[in-house]
Structure formats: structure tokens, C-alpha cells
Motif scaffolding. Structure first.
Motif, PDB file in Angstrom:
ATOM      1  N   HIS A 261      -2.398   8.962  10.799  1.00  0.00           N
ATOM      2  CA  HIS A 261      -3.352   8.060  11.450  1.00  0.00           C
ATOM      3  C   HIS A 261      -4.529   8.908  11.933  1.00  0.00           C
TER       4      HIS A 261
ATOM      5  N   THR B 179      -4.423   1.442  13.381  1.00  0.00           N
ATOM      6  CA  THR B 179      -4.358   0.255  12.527  1.00  0.00           C
ATOM      7  C   THR B 179      -4.419   0.649  11.054  1.00  0.00           C
ATOM      8  N   ARG B 180      -4.685   1.937  10.772  1.00  0.00           N
ATOM      9  CA  ARG B 180      -4.772   2.432   9.398  1.00  0.00           C
ATOM     10  C   ARG B 180      -3.958   3.724   9.263  1.00  0.00           C
TER      11      ARG B 180
ATOM     12  N   THR C  59      -3.165   7.117   6.181  1.00  0.00           N
ATOM     13  CA  THR C  59      -3.450   7.705   4.871  1.00  0.00           C
ATOM     14  C   THR C  59      -2.329   8.666   4.496  1.00  0.00           C
TER      15      THR C  59
ATOM     16  N   ARG D 253      -3.921   0.914  -1.318  1.00  0.00           N
ATOM     17  CA  ARG D 253      -4.239   1.189   0.082  1.00  0.00           C
ATOM     18  C   ARG D 253      -3.003   1.192   0.965  1.00  0.00           C
ATOM     19  N   ASP D 254      -1.916   0.522   0.537  1.00  0.00           N
ATOM     20  CA  ASP D 254      -0.712   0.430   1.358  1.00  0.00           C
ATOM     21  C   ASP D 254       0.448   1.088   0.621  1.00  0.00           C
TER      22      ASP D 254
END
Length: 235
Positions: free
Chosen positions: A183, A189-190, A192, A217-218
Motif C-alpha cells: 500500500h 484503498t489500493r 500494488t 489491477r486486482d
């Protein structure tokens, strides 16, 4: 028809109660000892109470100016800061002091638990600044968190937190790392995966397109445990 002896018992109890009120008005009528701030000097009952109506919230502001609460005493003496963060009373959406405070230290018969603070009294801007009143716990998890408390907590209760990492992605093996590793920028909230994995997003996308996957992306949606060989249809 009510029996005479029942009426006599009721009358006797009322007589004793009335006598006790006149003999010991303090213990019988007072909700309890005054809080230290209102006992030195002693505040008169009429300063806070209206006849037959109890304490009146509007009387509080005759001594306590809302603009200086948390900054000065009612006598205008500056307060020594003992807690972090700025005063917040000025941002309340009500001036009803009795919503949170009571002059009497002991609980009242009509409200055994005493008044309790509600976050609903705070304006939206103040409600978002938890650090105005609260200090984050000094543990390993919170030391690595850079985002807002509201990412995991709500004003209704500090515990339980609303987020369970195990439900989304187990932090086991090589994935048991600091929060900021995945994060980045303090945005919880995101996430990688490219902070550690050497493959580039364009290469990953090209490989996944062969499987008909367009959205990468997920990663955790398919790779629930972080293993590259697992997929969305795996058990």
C-alpha cells in the motif's frame, strides 16, 4: 375496594419520605457531590438549575464561553495543554453541554450511566480528523499505517476494526511485510504487487490476455495466496 391497611402503609411511607426530604435535603435531593471544577468555588444550585425543570443547558454558557473551551478556564486563565491536538468544542454542532457533561460526579437516578459523548455531535470536518482527540496505538501495525483511521475504524467503536486482511489476502510467508510495501503512499484503498515482483505490468497484461483476462489491477482476486500458478477457478 382497597383495604384500609394498604392505604395506611402507603401513607406512612409517604410521610417518612417527606420527613427525610426536610431533615436531609442534600442526600435526598442532590444527584451527588459536585465535580471538583464546580465545588471550588462552590456553584449555587440556581446557577445551573431552573425551578422544577432541572439543569438547563443554556446556563452553562453563562460561565463557559464556547469559543474558549479547551483554551481557557471559565475565569479566563489559559489552560496548560495536557493532551495532543487542538480543542474541538468549537466545532460541535450543538452547544448543549449536558449532552456529554454533568456537574455532579455521582450518577443520577434518572441516568445511571451518566452522559456519554457521541461522535454525531461533531461536524463533518472535525469528524474526519481523529487525531484531534485520539492518539494511535503504539504497536507495530499502527506504526506502519500512514492513512486515515477511518480506513479501518468507525466512530461507533474503536474495536472491532472493519478490516480483516485474512479474508482478502493472507499475510504469510514472503508476503508478511510492512503495510507500505504493498500500500504505497499511505493509500490503503489500493495496493500494488509490483513493489516486489520484477515482472512489468505490460508483460503481465500480455500474458493474461492469452487467458482472456483484461483487468490485472486486482491480482488478489485470482491469486488469493500470492502463488503465481493459482487462478480464479482454483479451490
Amino acid at each position: 375496594m382497597t383495604r384500609p391497611w394498604i392505604l395506611a402503609i402507603i401513607a406512612a411511607n409517604l410521610a417518612v419520605l417527606i420527613a427525610l426530604i426536610f431533615l436531609y435535603p442534600g442526600p435526598m435531593l442532590s444527584p451527588g457531590r459536585m465535580s471538583p471544577g464546580h465545588s471550588k468555588p462552590l456553584v449555587a444550585c440556581a446557577d445551573c438549575h431552573l425551578p422544577f425543570r432541572g439543569a438547563a443547558a443554556e446556563k452553562c454558557t453563562t460561565c463557559h464561553a464556547v469559543a474558549t473551551i479547551g483554551l481557557k478556564t471559565s475565569l479566563g486563565v489559559p489552560l496548560v495543554k495536557t493532551r495532543p491536538g487542538p480543542p474541538f468544542h468549537q466545532a460541535l454542532n450543538t452547544s448543549n453541554c449536558l449532552a456529554c457533561h454533568t456537574v455532579h460526579a455521582a450518577p443520577r437516578f434518572s441516568h445511571l450511566s451518566g452522559p456519554r459523548f457521541s461522535h454525531d455531535l461533531l461536524g463533518a470536518e472535525t469528524l474526519a480528523r481523529c487525531a484531534t482527540c485520539h492518539v494511535a496505538p503504539a504497536n507495530a501495525l499502527h506504526r506502519g499505517v500512514q492513512g486515515q483511521c477511518s480506513s479501518c475504524h468507525t466512530p461507533k467503536a474503536w474495536t472491532p476494526a472493519t478490516f480483516d486482511h485474512q479474508r482478502f489476502f493472507p499475510l504469510s510467508g514472503p508476503h508478511n511485510v510492512q503495510c507500505a510495501t504493498c500500500h504505497t503512499g499511505g493509500d490503503f484503498t489500493r495496493y500494488t504487487c509490483f513493489s516486489c515482483h520484477e515482472h512489468r505490468p505490460d508483460q503481465v497484461l500480455a500474458e493474461h490476455r492469452e487467458e482472456g483476462i483484461r483487468d490485472i489491477r486486482d491480482c488478489a482476486r485470482c491469486h488469493r495466496s500470492g502463488r503465481s500458478e493459482e487462478g480464479e477457478d482454483d479451490d
